[in-house]
Design an enzyme around this catalytic site. Structure first.
Site, PDB file in Angstrom:
ATOM      1  N   CYS A  78      -5.552  11.604  -4.019  1.00 48.74           N
ATOM      2  CA  CYS A  78      -4.635  12.332  -4.806  1.00 48.74           C
ATOM      3  C   CYS A  78      -3.807  13.487  -4.157  1.00 48.74           C
ATOM      4  O   CYS A  78      -2.624  13.926  -4.811  1.00 48.74           O
ATOM      5  CB  CYS A  78      -5.170  12.684  -6.235  1.00 48.74           C
ATOM      6  SG  CYS A  78      -5.488  11.249  -7.086  1.00 48.74           S
TER       7      CYS A  78
ATOM      8  N   CYS B  63      -9.844  15.263  -4.762  1.00 53.11           N
ATOM      9  CA  CYS B  63      -9.583  14.024  -4.264  1.00 53.11           C
ATOM     10  C   CYS B  63      -8.508  14.025  -3.181  1.00 53.11           C
ATOM     11  O   CYS B  63      -7.191  14.405  -3.325  1.00 53.11           O
ATOM     12  CB  CYS B  63      -9.244  13.114  -5.281  1.00 53.11           C
ATOM     13  SG  CYS B  63      -8.617  11.455  -4.834  1.00 53.11           S
TER      14      CYS B  63
ATOM     15  N   HIS C 129       4.348  -1.084   1.051  1.00 58.57           N
ATOM     16  CA  HIS C 129       3.987  -2.369   0.257  1.00 58.57           C
ATOM     17  C   HIS C 129       5.057  -2.486  -1.010  1.00 58.57           C
ATOM     18  O   HIS C 129       5.829  -1.600  -0.919  1.00 58.57           O
ATOM     19  CB  HIS C 129       2.567  -2.472  -0.269  1.00 58.57           C
ATOM     20  CG  HIS C 129       2.108  -1.152  -1.228  1.00 58.57           C
ATOM     21  ND1 HIS C 129       2.752  -0.953  -2.567  1.00 58.57           N
ATOM     22  CD2 HIS C 129       1.146  -0.455  -1.054  1.00 58.57           C
ATOM     23  CE1 HIS C 129       2.088  -0.011  -2.934  1.00 58.57           C
ATOM     24  NE2 HIS C 129       1.105   0.432  -2.164  1.00 58.57           N
TER      25      HIS C 129
ATOM     26  N   LYS D  32      -5.212  -1.264  -0.619  1.00 58.56           N
ATOM     27  CA  LYS D  32      -5.726  -1.616   0.538  1.00 58.56           C
ATOM     28  C   LYS D  32      -7.089  -2.170   0.681  1.00 58.56           C
ATOM     29  O   LYS D  32      -7.564  -3.197   1.321  1.00 58.56           O
ATOM     30  CB  LYS D  32      -5.342  -0.442   1.578  1.00 58.56           C
ATOM     31  CG  LYS D  32      -4.906  -0.765   3.051  1.00 58.56           C
ATOM     32  CD  LYS D  32      -4.712   0.277   3.859  1.00 58.56           C
ATOM     33  CE  LYS D  32      -4.973   0.154   5.382  1.00 58.56           C
ATOM     34  NZ  LYS D  32      -4.888   1.478   6.052  1.00 58.56           N
TER      35      LYS D  32
ATOM     36  N   HIS E 197      -8.580   6.334  -7.243  1.00 60.66           N
ATOM     37  CA  HIS E 197      -9.037   5.921  -5.930  1.00 60.66           C
ATOM     38  C   HIS E 197     -10.261   5.371  -6.028  1.00 60.66           C
ATOM     39  O   HIS E 197     -10.503   4.858  -4.922  1.00 60.66           O
ATOM     40  CB  HIS E 197      -8.844   7.100  -4.854  1.00 60.66           C
ATOM     41  CG  HIS E 197      -7.395   7.529  -4.828  1.00 60.66           C
ATOM     42  ND1 HIS E 197      -6.585   8.508  -5.477  1.00 60.66           N
ATOM     43  CD2 HIS E 197      -6.383   6.958  -4.062  1.00 60.66           C
ATOM     44  CE1 HIS E 197      -5.294   8.548  -5.236  1.00 60.66           C
ATOM     45  NE2 HIS E 197      -5.208   7.454  -4.257  1.00 60.66           N
TER      46      HIS E 197
ATOM     47  N   HIS F  96       5.904   0.676  -3.027  1.00 58.12           N
ATOM     48  CA  HIS F  96       6.831   1.716  -2.509  1.00 58.12           C
ATOM     49  C   HIS F  96       8.305   1.070  -2.385  1.00 58.12           C
ATOM     50  O   HIS F  96       9.232   1.916  -2.505  1.00 58.12           O
ATOM     51  CB  HIS F  96       6.651   1.636  -1.053  1.00 58.12           C
ATOM     52  CG  HIS F  96       5.069   2.376  -0.982  1.00 58.12           C
ATOM     53  ND1 HIS F  96       4.185   1.527  -0.258  1.00 58.12           N
ATOM     54  CD2 HIS F  96       4.547   3.594  -1.211  1.00 58.12           C
ATOM     55  CE1 HIS F  96       3.045   2.309  -0.188  1.00 58.12           C
ATOM     56  NE2 HIS F  96       3.351   3.376  -0.830  1.00 58.12           N
TER      57      HIS F  96
HETATM   58 ZN   LIG Z   1      -7.507  10.254  -6.297  1.00 61.50          ZN
END
Ligand SMILES: [Zn+2]
Length: 475
Positions: free
Chosen positions: A130, A127, A19, A305, A148, A22
């Site tokens: 991450c 996570c 996206h 997303k 997240h 990036h």
């Molecule tokens: Zn995370």
């Protein structure tokens, strides 16, 4: 000998297509690479790539109902297609599934000092987004990662650990003294205070089972896969053939004073602390500069997303052209804080600065210029200033600075009305046009790293005295 300059970007997880977030990092690194290669004439090497070994990739492939390899290779292809889409000038794209990367990453692991690596049983909250163990105090709503907004996994297994605490003093000194120069300053301070708090050892492997048998195996232990960050970070040297200590490695890592990483603020700790510590342990030189950028948000929200607010780089190029896309994205990301984009604001910026600003200037000068004399560009102090700003990783400010010349030149035209001078004061007309032509040369020279095609077209227009409209107003 020419100065050397090695620059890298982060390698992205290929669990989805790229996206704008990036894209903008790659354009930023491209500007610095072009500045060094095309303007300063340094011997420059520019690396980018994809992080294929993340667990996130495996999970996303499952969700998509595709074999992991096929899924990864499709997405890695869309990352590679950014090269043409955005006119990036990188020399190499490394995939961390390549054998040379596996070999290099394993060599790197094996080079760690024995006293820095130990095995222990560990329980923690992980996570996958991450790819990082989290401290309970950093989580929200129970066990959710704030980045997240997903539940962390409870992990209880035996892993290898890296004795980060062995490098606390050395890291503090390297960062403090700017031997590893972290830019901007407030991020440097952040890293220093993190080091000073005391460094905790970190896990550098996971069980084959938890890794779903995906990633780089730990040398000499079939039960363990390298923690994805350990292998991912080593891409900066495995791509240069660290495994064989080949020519590229010698040239751009060992015999080069400029080993520069461009990354997002979210992964600064990995680059300024974990990576140098592992390099020290493996007796490899550390990077000299780490440039940390902020994030792009879309309509005030994180690009995500799940939120469904993603803007693809293709759409931006479709609307504004390649250089237009480079310009609106670069100017949307300030050096010291997050930048927000909306279609409306990008269009306004494009119209004001490119269609009306630069485009208008070029067409007025060229149209008036049956009598143009082209002049070679004299030494210009402006490029020194641009160089300083780029050294400080203030790309947005470098462009603002260049645009002061665009605005001044347009104002100079309005103040002097050369179309009237052409009829009644030929001498003055000549002077005015000479200055404008010089200004345009200067601007084209300064634009080389930012808008490479436009810079080329301006020079050509000055030589041929013909111009096709470069930027047209967009609704
Ligand atoms: Zn995370």
């Amino acid at each position: 000998m020419k100065d050397r300059f090695y620059i890298t970007t982060a390698i992205d997880y290929v669990n989805a297509k790229p996206h704008v977030g990036h894209a903008v990092e790659k354009i930023q690194a491209d500007v610095l690479a072009r500045w060094h290669r095309d303007v300063l004439k340094d011997d420059t090497y520019f690396l980018t790539g994809s992080d294929d070994n993340s667990l996130k990739n495996v999970q996303s492939a499952k969700k998509a109902g595709k074999p992991t390899e096929e899924f990864i290779s499709e997405n890695a292809n869309s990352f590679q297609s950014l090269k043409e889409l955005l006119n990036l000038s990188y020399d190499q794209f490394i995939l961390t599934t390549e054998k040379r990367h596996f070999d290099g990453a394993q060599k790197f692991w094996s080079a760690f000092k024995k006293e820095d690596v130990y095995k222990k049983n560990y329980q923690g909250l992980y996570c996958v987004g991450c790819e990082e163990f989290k401290m309970e105090k950093d989580l929200i709503d129970g066990k959710k990662c704030p980045e997240h907004m997903t539940q962390c996994e409870v992990v209880d297994e035996e892993n290898y650990f890296f004795k980060l605490s062995n490098y606390q003093k050395q890291l503090e000194k390297l960062i403090e003294s700017d031997e590893i120069k972290v830019i901007p300053q407030h991020r440097k301070n952040e890293m220093l205070s993190f080091v000073k708090q005391g460094l905790e050892d970190f896990s550098i492997s996971r069980s084959v089972k938890r890794a779903e048998n995906w990633g780089v195996p730990v040398p000499g232990d079939e039960e363990q896969i390298m923690y994805v960050w350990v292998d991912a970070l080593s891409n900066y040297i495995t791509a240069l053939d660290y495994f064989n200590e080949g020519e590229l490695y010698k040239k751009y890592w060992l015999e080069n004073e400029n080993r520069v990483h461009v990354i997002g603020k979210g992964i600064l700790r990995f680059h300024a602390i974990y990576w140098p510590a592992m390099l020290l342990s493996a007796n490899v030189l550390v990077p000299t500069k780490i440039l940390s950028h902020e994030y792009l948000t879309i309509n005030g929200q994180k690009v995500s997303k799940t939120l469904g607010n993603i803007i693809n780089p293709e759409e931006v190029v479709e609307k504004f052209g390649i250089d237009g896309a480079r310009y609106v994205l670069l100017t949307s990301l300030p050096s010291l804080k997050d930048g927000d984009i909306t279609w409306g604001r990008m269009t306004e910026k494009y119209n004001a600065d490119l269609a009306n600003g630069l485009g208008n200037l070029i067409s007025r000068v060229i149209k008036l210029g049956e009598k143009l004399k082209t002049q070679p560009l004299k030494e210009n102090p402006a490029s020194v200033e641009v160089g300083k700003l780029l050294d400080e990783f203030q790309i947005d400010r470098a462009l603002e600075y260049i645009w002061t010349f665009v605005r001044e030149a347009n104002k100079f035209i309005e103040d002097n009305k050369p179309w009237e001078l052409a009829k009644n004061d030929e001498a003055k007309f000549g002077e005015v046009m000479e200055k404008l032509v010089q200004d345009l040369y200067l601007i084209s020279e300064l634009l080389v790293p930012f808008l490479p095609e436009t810079a080329e077209k301006i020079k050509k227009a000055l030589e041929t005295k013909q111009i096709e409209p470069l930027f047209q107003r967009i609704k």
